[in-house]
Design an enzyme around this catalytic site. Sequence first.
Site, short mmCIF file in Angstrom:
data_model
loop_
_atom_site.label_atom_id
_atom_site.label_comp_id
_atom_site.label_asym_id
_atom_site.label_seq_id
_atom_site.Cartn_x
_atom_site.Cartn_y
_atom_site.Cartn_z
N ALA A 121 0.80 -1.23 0.00
CA ALA A 121 0.00 0.00 0.00
C ALA A 121 0.84 1.28 0.00
CB ALA A 121 -0.93 0.00 1.21
N THR B 150 -0.07 5.03 -1.60
CA THR B 150 -0.59 6.13 -0.79
C THR B 150 -0.20 7.51 -1.34
OG1 THR B 150 1.18 5.66 0.81
CG2 THR B 150 -1.02 4.95 1.41
N ARG C 16 -4.45 0.03 7.44
CA ARG C 16 -4.18 0.09 8.87
C ARG C 16 -3.35 1.30 9.30
NH1 ARG C 16 -3.67 -5.24 7.23
NH2 ARG C 16 -5.05 -6.73 8.26
N GLN D 137 0.74 -6.35 -3.67
CA GLN D 137 -0.42 -6.59 -2.81
C GLN D 137 -1.53 -5.58 -3.14
OE1 GLN D 137 2.34 -6.30 0.72
NE2 GLN D 137 1.13 -8.02 1.44
N HIS E 229 -3.22 -10.01 -4.38
CA HIS E 229 -4.52 -9.85 -3.71
C HIS E 229 -5.65 -9.56 -4.69
CE1 HIS E 229 -2.41 -8.86 0.40
NE2 HIS E 229 -2.23 -10.09 -0.01
N THR F 88 5.51 -2.01 1.93
CA THR F 88 4.71 -3.04 2.60
C THR F 88 5.26 -3.25 4.00
OG1 THR F 88 4.19 -5.40 2.68
CG2 THR F 88 6.04 -4.78 1.27
N SER F 89 4.35 -3.35 4.96
CA SER F 89 4.79 -3.53 6.35
C SER F 89 5.12 -5.00 6.62
CB SER F 89 3.71 -3.03 7.30
OG SER F 89 2.47 -3.60 6.97
N ASN G 73 10.58 1.00 3.23
CA ASN G 73 9.28 1.21 3.87
C ASN G 73 9.42 2.30 4.94
OD1 ASN G 73 6.49 0.32 4.03
ND2 ASN G 73 6.97 -0.38 6.10
#
Length: 251
Positions: free
Chosen positions: A24, A28, A36, A103, A123, A197-198, A222
């Site tokens: 994500a 962003t 989240r 993702q 995803h 990505t976390s 990240n």
Amino acid sequence: MVGDVDTVRGWVQDASRVTVLTGAGVSTPSGIPDFRGPNGLWTKDPSAAAMFDIDRYRADPDLRRRAWLNRRDHPAWTAAPNPAHEAFVALETSGRLRALLTQNIDGLHQAAGSSPELVVELHGTLFEAACLDCGDRVPMRHMLDRVEAGEDDPACSACGGISRSATIAFGQALDRAVLDTAIEAAADCEVFVAAGTSLQVNPAAGLCRVAQQAGARLVIANGSMTPYDTVADAVLRDDLTEVLPAVVRGL
Ligand SMILES: [Zn+2]
């Protein structure tokens, strides 16, 4: 461990196969909210998470109506790719991109110019709808046209079943063939870059381990910490729209 952009650029320059995993954080900056994070969809509206629960989605027509409106109003329809997406196009143009695993469901890698055959959407995609009952897939645009025309919960035109975006929900496994393609690409690269990505969600996060075990260098770009930072060869914390173009500069 904090890495240095020049070192990472050197690794990428010397590599012939670089596999990338994006999350994500790459989208962003294009105005696509994550789930989240501080401004995340589920942080602001915890009830929105229910739309991603397949059992609740099946059971609750009201939830489905809200989900269709959310899809209609999704920022992906008007978002533009940003320099982070463009960096991966440059990587592909240089002949080094083995695969672009993502993702994200927003189609922004393809919009930036990445070849669709190199993009592996772990995803799923917002650009298609899939029937929960018969599996029939149609372009999301067709379903949204029906929503615009007044159907608030458009059923599958093949079987009358319940339809939703062709994305992975809670309680749904990743598509086996898609995951296998991703694992193969992770195991067949010299540098594996996980960006935005976390790395909290498996099996996508586990691809880092697959790559490292196959001998690749692991680079994490990240904004916040990930569970793989301690084992990574380099961790880049800077703004992705700056650091990713810097990694591919001069390729
Ligand atoms: Zn159907």
